[in-house]
Write a protein that holds these residues in place. Structure first.
Motif, PDB file in Angstrom:
ATOM      1  N   TYR A  26      34.713  36.035  24.301  1.00 55.31           N
ATOM      2  CA  TYR A  26      36.007  36.124  23.636  1.00 55.31           C
ATOM      3  C   TYR A  26      36.794  37.299  24.192  1.00 55.31           C
ATOM      4  CZ  TYR A  26      39.551  36.698  20.080  1.00 55.31           C
ATOM      5  OH  TYR A  26      40.746  36.827  19.444  1.00 55.31           O
ATOM      6  N   MET A  27      38.084  37.156  24.314  1.00 50.35           N
ATOM      7  CA  MET A  27      38.908  38.220  24.844  1.00 50.35           C
ATOM      8  C   MET A  27      40.133  38.401  23.973  1.00 50.35           C
ATOM      9  SD  MET A  27      40.345  38.552  28.695  1.00 50.35           S
ATOM     10  CE  MET A  27      40.666  36.805  28.728  1.00 50.35           C
ATOM     11  N   ASN A  28      40.419  39.624  23.592  1.00 43.83           N
ATOM     12  CA  ASN A  28      41.578  39.923  22.770  1.00 43.83           C
ATOM     13  C   ASN A  28      42.820  39.950  23.653  1.00 43.83           C
ATOM     14  OD1 ASN A  28      43.552  40.981  21.157  1.00 43.83           O
ATOM     15  ND2 ASN A  28      42.330  42.690  20.397  1.00 43.83           N
ATOM     16  N   PRO A  29      43.764  39.019  23.475  1.00 46.19           N
ATOM     17  CA  PRO A  29      44.924  38.971  24.339  1.00 46.19           C
ATOM     18  C   PRO A  29      45.816  40.205  24.252  1.00 46.19           C
ATOM     19  CG  PRO A  29      45.105  37.371  22.574  1.00 46.19           C
ATOM     20  CD  PRO A  29      43.733  37.938  22.516  1.00 46.19           C
ATOM     21  N   GLU A  30      45.676  41.018  23.204  1.00 51.33           N
ATOM     22  CA  GLU A  30      46.467  42.241  23.136  1.00 51.33           C
ATOM     23  C   GLU A  30      46.027  43.252  24.198  1.00 51.33           C
ATOM     24  OE1 GLU A  30      46.104  43.624  19.097  1.00 51.33           O
ATOM     25  OE2 GLU A  30      48.119  42.895  18.669  1.00 51.33           O
ATOM     26  N   LEU A  31      44.789  43.114  24.654  1.00 51.14           N
ATOM     27  CA  LEU A  31      44.236  44.090  25.579  1.00 51.14           C
ATOM     28  C   LEU A  31      44.227  43.594  27.009  1.00 51.14           C
ATOM     29  CD1 LEU A  31      41.178  45.213  23.425  1.00 51.14           C
ATOM     30  CD2 LEU A  31      43.489  46.157  23.469  1.00 51.14           C
ATOM     31  N   THR A  32      44.847  42.445  27.287  1.00 51.00           N
ATOM     32  CA  THR A  32      44.831  41.882  28.625  1.00 51.00           C
ATOM     33  C   THR A  32      46.209  41.395  29.003  1.00 51.00           C
ATOM     34  OG1 THR A  32      44.269  39.712  27.764  1.00 51.00           O
ATOM     35  CG2 THR A  32      42.439  41.127  28.373  1.00 51.00           C
ATOM     36  N   THR A  33      46.425  41.227  30.277  1.00 47.06           N
ATOM     37  CA  THR A  33      47.704  40.704  30.738  1.00 47.06           C
ATOM     38  C   THR A  33      47.733  39.189  30.708  1.00 47.06           C
ATOM     39  OG1 THR A  33      46.887  40.801  33.014  1.00 47.06           O
ATOM     40  CG2 THR A  33      48.126  42.696  32.201  1.00 47.06           C
ATOM     41  N   SER A  34      46.569  38.547  30.744  1.00 51.02           N
ATOM     42  CA  SER A  34      46.512  37.094  30.648  1.00 51.02           C
ATOM     43  C   SER A  34      45.238  36.691  29.908  1.00 51.02           C
ATOM     44  CB  SER A  34      46.533  36.447  32.031  1.00 51.02           C
ATOM     45  OG  SER A  34      45.405  36.840  32.781  1.00 51.02           O
ATOM     46  N   GLY A  35      45.329  35.654  29.122  1.00 50.20           N
ATOM     47  CA  GLY A  35      44.188  35.229  28.340  1.00 50.20           C
ATOM     48  C   GLY A  35      43.345  34.203  29.064  1.00 50.20           C
ATOM     49  N   SER A  36      42.155  34.006  28.615  1.00 48.05           N
ATOM     50  CA  SER A  36      41.265  32.978  29.140  1.00 48.05           C
ATOM     51  C   SER A  36      41.189  31.864  28.120  1.00 48.05           C
ATOM     52  CB  SER A  36      39.873  33.561  29.387  1.00 48.05           C
ATOM     53  OG  SER A  36      38.907  32.546  29.440  1.00 48.05           O
ATOM     54  N   LEU A  37      41.550  30.650  28.520  1.00 54.49           N
ATOM     55  CA  LEU A  37      41.537  29.540  27.582  1.00 54.49           C
ATOM     56  C   LEU A  37      40.132  29.295  27.046  1.00 54.49           C
ATOM     57  CD1 LEU A  37      43.947  26.990  29.317  1.00 54.49           C
ATOM     58  CD2 LEU A  37      44.384  28.359  27.284  1.00 54.49           C
ATOM     59  N   GLY A  38      39.137  29.418  27.908  1.00 53.58           N
ATOM     60  CA  GLY A  38      37.766  29.209  27.472  1.00 53.58           C
ATOM     61  C   GLY A  38      37.328  30.227  26.447  1.00 53.58           C
ATOM     62  N   LYS A  39      37.647  31.479  26.688  1.00 51.82           N
ATOM     63  CA  LYS A  39      37.234  32.522  25.763  1.00 51.82           C
ATOM     64  C   LYS A  39      38.035  32.470  24.468  1.00 51.82           C
ATOM     65  CE  LYS A  39      35.436  35.451  29.429  1.00 51.82           C
ATOM     66  NZ  LYS A  39      35.569  36.695  30.216  1.00 51.82           N
ATOM     67  N   LEU A  40      39.292  32.066  24.565  1.00 52.92           N
ATOM     68  CA  LEU A  40      40.065  31.868  23.340  1.00 52.92           C
ATOM     69  C   LEU A  40      39.475  30.731  22.515  1.00 52.92           C
ATOM     70  CD1 LEU A  40      43.658  32.318  24.789  1.00 52.92           C
ATOM     71  CD2 LEU A  40      42.615  33.737  23.019  1.00 52.92           C
ATOM     72  N   LEU A  41      38.992  29.701  23.177  1.00 52.44           N
ATOM     73  CA  LEU A  41      38.347  28.601  22.458  1.00 52.44           C
ATOM     74  C   LEU A  41      37.115  29.089  21.709  1.00 52.44           C
ATOM     75  CD1 LEU A  41      37.833  25.620  21.738  1.00 52.44           C
ATOM     76  CD2 LEU A  41      36.606  25.422  23.927  1.00 52.44           C
ATOM     77  N   SER A  42      36.264  29.846  22.364  1.00 55.14           N
ATOM     78  CA  SER A  42      35.048  30.311  21.693  1.00 55.14           C
ATOM     79  C   SER A  42      35.369  31.234  20.530  1.00 55.14           C
ATOM     80  CB  SER A  42      34.117  31.014  22.690  1.00 55.14           C
ATOM     81  OG  SER A  42      34.708  32.180  23.211  1.00 55.14           O
ATOM     82  N   GLY A  43      36.460  32.006  20.644  1.00 52.51           N
ATOM     83  CA  GLY A  43      36.872  32.851  19.534  1.00 52.51           C
ATOM     84  C   GLY A  43      37.285  32.060  18.316  1.00 52.51           C
ATOM     85  N   MET A  44      37.791  30.854  18.550  1.00 55.78           N
ATOM     86  CA  MET A  44      38.252  30.005  17.455  1.00 55.78           C
ATOM     87  C   MET A  44      37.118  29.678  16.485  1.00 55.78           C
ATOM     88  SD  MET A  44      40.766  26.814  18.228  1.00 55.78           S
ATOM     89  CE  MET A  44      42.193  26.469  17.204  1.00 55.78           C
TER      90      MET A  44
END
Length: 520
Positions: A26-44
């Motif tokens: 999982y990746m917090n999009p506030e801390l990155t310039t671009s998000g990862s769709l896969g990691k955003l999915l797992s965060g869901m």
């Protein structure tokens, strides 16, 4: 309220041992310039209204949806049918933003904010990258629709089409409330589109590997996603079947008569269930079951015990003095505090770190099919009804056999034999016989039993839709809530911060207003 924030970081510092492992997915999009769709999915998946979390169960499931569906015995009190406004607002916010309340393990992002962020990331991709990234958006859409329908079932009209603008435009705006019936129609239509997509989608090797890693429920199996999408569509169609029977009958008949085109969750191996990983994340609900320990008398005494239900032992622990005895609906506070009633099974529930998140099971699908069969003469209702009971029994015993204990030393229960289940199916109160009304009552009651506390929200929705089982509720002394409500009240923050849009739905904002599909 301003449910327009970018996804919150979801791991508490106190659980640093879990953090390293989960941050890989999982990746917090506030801390990155671009998000990862896969990691955003797992965060869901880690939204605490999906995974079995202490906060959700203690503040919402047990005292609200569990109590109002009578799948848990509620301690008597004047305010027992008046939900805590702060806790219901927490439930509302967790859909949009996430990170409310205290969870013993972790707090995931809001469902809507997470999905909007995925859309934003996807729209910023090149056309080539969009081709490989689309699958993550489609999978997330199924989860979104499941969770959105649950919000509608609790409140009715909700902000949807214009919500969470900050994740899209990076600017604040207040969201209108969308019509609940129209949202249901949209989801039913789009789930049909998703069925076709999953049927033909092919993944490149790297894409398949990434999806398998980030898809915490199905490990990238698109066939299972197709079954889940169709099963969810079947649920929504049957949910509106008393409100718009013509549409429901036409669409459900098409689906059930063409299983090759519309595969469903027809066996427990296809269940939309997220098992816990107790070395990193776990369902620590011991304090929940300690706070709400007792079996309700109607479920245990009248339905299960009287008919030798094969699920009795996996649901409940007998009291040392009184055996299998449920707390009566007209019981007093003194009786509740004195105890002497059956409690949730120790190994299956009390001390089990591996209670799964249950989104959709084969048993529910079988009961939905049985209802459609009986009402519209599509298939063999008795076969689907009996399959539902058999699948429900096997599923609950699988939870017991997969237990990961917090404490204690328990031996897994032996699952009932085929002969035992067959005997149960022949009981007069259970056997598929009688008038159409009596048969439907048995289907609805068994579906409610299958939902139990693991899907208490579905149990409450189906109870309101069908009127079954026929439940008695004690009348409280509170003038503001003498009996369970028909819906939850909107959070006060909507009136305060989103007043212009709230005013359009304020006339519906009463506890007696029915959700559109509730036409009984």
């Amino acid at each position: 309220m301003k449910r327009l924030f970018i996804i919150f970081a979801f791991l508490a510092a106190a659980f640093s041992s879990c953090k390293k492992s989960l941050e890989e997915n999982y990746m917090n999009p506030e801390l990155t310039t671009s998000g990862s769709l896969g990691k955003l999915l797992s965060g869901m998946y880690l939204n605490k209204r999906i995974h079995p979390s202490y906060w959700d169960w203690y503040t919402f499931v047990m005292p609200t949806t569990g109590a109002f569906s009578q799948t848990v015995a509620l301690s008597p009190g004047a305010q027992m049918y008046v939900p805590s406004t702060s806790y219901t607002e927490n439930r509302w916010v967790d859909y949009y933003d996430g990170a409310t309340g205290t969870d013993y393990n972790y707090s995931g992002p809001g469902i809507m904010s997470n999905y909007r962020e995925m859309e934003t990331v996807y729209n910023a991709m090149s056309a080539e990258d969009q081709q490989t990234g689309l699958i993550f958006l489609k999978v997330a859409q199924v989860i979104l629709y499941d969770q959105t329908s649950q919000m509608i079932d609790l409140w009715g009209d909700i902000p949807f089409s214009a919500s969470n603008s900050l994740n899209v435009t990076r600017s604040l705006s207040y969201a209108k409330f969308d019509d609940a019936a129209s949202l249901y129609d949209t989801m039913i239509t789009n789930l049909k589109v998703l069925n076709a997509y999953f049927d033909t989608a092919t993944l490149a090797t790297l894409q398949a590997t990434e999806l398998k890693k980030q898809d915490l429920m199905f490990n990238g199996d698109l066939g299972k996603w197709q079954r889940y999408a169709n099963s969810l569509r079947l649920r929504l169609l049957m949910r509106i079947s008393n409100y718009d029977e013509a549409t429901a009958k036409t669409e459900v008949t098409t689906m059930l008569n063409d299983p090759a085109t519309y595969p469903l969750i027809t066996a427990n191996e296809y269940n939309a269930v997220l098992w816990m990983s107790p070395t990193t994340v776990k369902s620590d609900l011991n304090d929940v079951f300690s706070g709400y320990p007792y079996a309700p008398a109607y479920l245990l005494d009248t339905l299960m015990l009287a008919n030798n239900d094969p699920r009795t032992d996996v649901f409940w622990d007998a009291d040392g003095t009184n055996g299998f005895k449920g707390f009566p609906v007209n019981g007093t506070t003194a009786q509740y505090e004195a105890g002497g009633y059956a409690t949730f099974d120790s190994a299956t529930f009390f001390y089990n770190y591996n209670i799964p998140a249950v989104l959709m099971t084969a048993a529910e699908v079988s009961f939905l099919k049985a209802e459609a069969d009986e009402r519209w003469t599509i298939g063999t209702a008795q076969t689907d009804y009996e399959n539902g009971i058999t699948q429900s029994t096997a599923f609950y015993y699988s939870i017991n056999s997969n237990m990961v204990l917090k404490s204690g030393d328990y031996t897994a229960l032996t699952a009932p034999t085929t002969a035992t289940i067959s005997t149960y199916l022949l009981k007069n109160a259970i056997a598929y016989s009688g008038t159409t009304t009596e048969k439907l009552a048995k289907i609805y009651t068994q579906k409610w039993m299958n939902f139990f506390v693991l899907q208490a929200g579905q149990a409450w929705a189906e109870y309101r839709r069908t009127g079954y089982p026929v439940l008695d509720f004690a009348t409280s002394t509170s003038a503001s809530g003498p009996t369970p409500p028909n819906r939850l009240l909107y959070p006060s923050s909507e009136q305060l911060y989103n007043s212009a849009n709230y005013s359009a739905v304020s006339g519906k904002d009463t506890r007696d207003t029915k959700i559109f599909w509730d036409v009984n």
